[in-house]
Design a protein around this motif. Structure first.
Motif, PDB file in Angstrom:
ATOM      1  N   UNK A   1      -2.679 -15.215 -14.065  1.00  0.00           N
ATOM      2  CA  UNK A   1      -2.806 -13.815 -13.729  1.00  0.00           C
ATOM      3  C   UNK A   1      -4.218 -13.344 -14.083  1.00  0.00           C
ATOM      4  N   UNK A   2      -4.861 -12.645 -13.176  1.00  0.00           N
ATOM      5  CA  UNK A   2      -6.204 -12.142 -13.390  1.00  0.00           C
ATOM      6  C   UNK A   2      -6.133 -10.776 -14.070  1.00  0.00           C
ATOM      7  N   UNK A   3      -6.942 -10.598 -15.112  1.00  0.00           N
ATOM      8  CA  UNK A   3      -6.972  -9.316 -15.798  1.00  0.00           C
ATOM      9  C   UNK A   3      -7.816  -8.331 -15.012  1.00  0.00           C
ATOM     10  N   UNK A   4      -7.412  -7.093 -15.056  1.00  0.00           N
ATOM     11  CA  UNK A   4      -8.107  -6.028 -14.345  1.00  0.00           C
ATOM     12  C   UNK A   4      -9.366  -5.609 -15.108  1.00  0.00           C
ATOM     13  N   UNK A   5     -10.412  -5.346 -14.367  1.00  0.00           N
ATOM     14  CA  UNK A   5     -11.653  -4.838 -14.931  1.00  0.00           C
ATOM     15  C   UNK A   5     -11.408  -3.404 -15.413  1.00  0.00           C
ATOM     16  N   UNK A   6     -11.626  -3.160 -16.705  1.00  0.00           N
ATOM     17  CA  UNK A   6     -11.360  -1.829 -17.259  1.00  0.00           C
ATOM     18  C   UNK A   6     -12.576  -0.922 -17.179  1.00  0.00           C
ATOM     19  N   UNK A   7     -13.775  -1.498 -17.241  1.00  0.00           N
ATOM     20  CA  UNK A   7     -14.972  -0.685 -17.091  1.00  0.00           C
ATOM     21  C   UNK A   7     -16.072  -1.494 -16.415  1.00  0.00           C
ATOM     22  N   UNK A   8     -16.929  -0.766 -15.745  1.00  0.00           N
ATOM     23  CA  UNK A   8     -18.121  -1.339 -15.119  1.00  0.00           C
ATOM     24  C   UNK A   8     -19.246  -0.330 -15.362  1.00  0.00           C
ATOM     25  N   UNK A   9     -19.785  -0.378 -16.569  1.00  0.00           N
ATOM     26  CA  UNK A   9     -20.870   0.531 -16.930  1.00  0.00           C
ATOM     27  C   UNK A   9     -22.172   0.011 -16.323  1.00  0.00           C
ATOM     28  N   UNK A  10     -23.163   0.894 -16.260  1.00  0.00           N
ATOM     29  CA  UNK A  10     -24.449   0.514 -15.683  1.00  0.00           C
ATOM     30  C   UNK A  10     -25.590   0.983 -16.575  1.00  0.00           C
ATOM     31  N   UNK A  37     -11.720   2.319 -12.088  1.00  0.00           N
ATOM     32  CA  UNK A  37     -12.496   1.612 -13.113  1.00  0.00           C
ATOM     33  C   UNK A  37     -13.474   2.602 -13.746  1.00  0.00           C
ATOM     34  N   UNK A  38     -13.462   2.685 -15.055  1.00  0.00           N
ATOM     35  CA  UNK A  38     -14.389   3.578 -15.760  1.00  0.00           C
ATOM     36  C   UNK A  38     -15.813   3.086 -15.551  1.00  0.00           C
ATOM     37  N   UNK A  39     -16.730   4.013 -15.332  1.00  0.00           N
ATOM     38  CA  UNK A  39     -18.133   3.631 -15.126  1.00  0.00           C
ATOM     39  C   UNK A  39     -19.038   4.743 -15.627  1.00  0.00           C
ATOM     40  N   UNK A  40     -19.741   4.460 -16.712  1.00  0.00           N
ATOM     41  CA  UNK A  40     -20.733   5.389 -17.251  1.00  0.00           C
ATOM     42  C   UNK A  40     -22.115   4.831 -16.974  1.00  0.00           C
ATOM     43  N   UNK A  67     -13.382  -6.723 -21.724  1.00  0.00           N
ATOM     44  CA  UNK A  67     -12.560  -6.450 -20.558  1.00  0.00           C
ATOM     45  C   UNK A  67     -13.288  -5.598 -19.518  1.00  0.00           C
ATOM     46  N   UNK A  68     -14.597  -5.674 -19.560  1.00  0.00           N
ATOM     47  CA  UNK A  68     -15.411  -4.935 -18.611  1.00  0.00           C
ATOM     48  C   UNK A  68     -16.734  -5.627 -18.391  1.00  0.00           C
ATOM     49  N   UNK A  69     -17.650  -4.893 -17.804  1.00  0.00           N
ATOM     50  CA  UNK A  69     -18.914  -5.474 -17.377  1.00  0.00           C
ATOM     51  C   UNK A  69     -20.006  -4.422 -17.462  1.00  0.00           C
ATOM     52  N   UNK A  70     -21.201  -4.852 -17.823  1.00  0.00           N
ATOM     53  CA  UNK A  70     -22.377  -3.992 -17.798  1.00  0.00           C
ATOM     54  C   UNK A  70     -23.288  -4.473 -16.681  1.00  0.00           C
ATOM     55  N   UNK A  71     -23.497  -3.623 -15.690  1.00  0.00           N
ATOM     56  CA  UNK A  71     -24.448  -3.932 -14.623  1.00  0.00           C
ATOM     57  C   UNK A  71     -25.813  -3.463 -15.093  1.00  0.00           C
ATOM     58  N   UNK A  72     -26.761  -4.386 -15.172  1.00  0.00           N
ATOM     59  CA  UNK A  72     -28.109  -4.059 -15.615  1.00  0.00           C
ATOM     60  C   UNK A  72     -29.013  -4.032 -14.389  1.00  0.00           C
ATOM     61  N   UNK A  89     -21.878  -7.805 -24.666  1.00  0.00           N
ATOM     62  CA  UNK A  89     -20.977  -7.370 -23.606  1.00  0.00           C
ATOM     63  C   UNK A  89     -21.268  -8.241 -22.379  1.00  0.00           C
ATOM     64  N   UNK A  90     -20.248  -8.476 -21.562  1.00  0.00           N
ATOM     65  CA  UNK A  90     -20.460  -9.244 -20.328  1.00  0.00           C
ATOM     66  C   UNK A  90     -21.449  -8.485 -19.451  1.00  0.00           C
ATOM     67  N   UNK A  91     -22.395  -9.219 -18.862  1.00  0.00           N
ATOM     68  CA  UNK A  91     -23.442  -8.581 -18.068  1.00  0.00           C
ATOM     69  C   UNK A  91     -23.596  -9.224 -16.698  1.00  0.00           C
ATOM     70  N   UNK A  92     -24.029  -8.385 -15.762  1.00  0.00           N
ATOM     71  CA  UNK A  92     -24.459  -8.830 -14.442  1.00  0.00           C
ATOM     72  C   UNK A  92     -25.785  -8.138 -14.162  1.00  0.00           C
TER      73      UNK A  92
END
Length: 137
Positions: A1-10, A37-40, A67-72, A89-92
């Protein structure tokens, strides 16, 4: 089961109203919100017209869950990008192109220095990010 992305901050060092990267970040934020998805947005500097919509980059230090991602968003060197690359934090990376430093030689020493630094920081971000995306090439 894939976990849902809880946040995608930038993060982008400077967020301004009407510039291409700011517009991209706000549109991505709208899309994340529409998907639940929360995104600040975080910045080293938020220009006055968006200051109420952007958080200080130092608040990123509080985000430690995975449980989220930081878009840089990366387009030029900045004095805080190396610190952001080290955050646990996980980053892209969203790469928006960096004008080669040689084009600024003899014209704008500040821009030359930060274009060069931006290339170095891109390598740092590549080592700490899980994936990357190039925009506007």
């Amino acid at each position: 089961m894939t976990e849902r992305l809880r946040f995608a901050h930038q993060f982008h060092p400077v967020v301004a109203y009407g510039d291409a990267i700011g517009n991209d970040a706000f549109e991505l934020q709208r899309m994340f919100w529409a998907s639940g998805v929360r995104s600040d947005l975080f910045a080293w500097e938020a220009k006055p017209e968006v200051r109420g919509l952007v958080r200080d980059w130092k608040d990123l230090e509080r985000i430690t869950n995975r449980d989220g991602l930081l878009l840089v968003h990366h387009s030029m060197g900045n004095d805080v990008v190396s610190d952001v690359a080290k955050l646990p934090v996980r980053k892209a990376v969203v790469y928006h192109n960096i004008t080669p430093a040689k084009y600024f030689e003899g014209l704008n020493e500040h821009a030359r220095k930060y274009a060069e630094l931006g290339r170095e920081q891109l390598a740092e971000l590549a080592r700490s990010a899980e994936f990357g995306e190039a925009s506007g090439l």
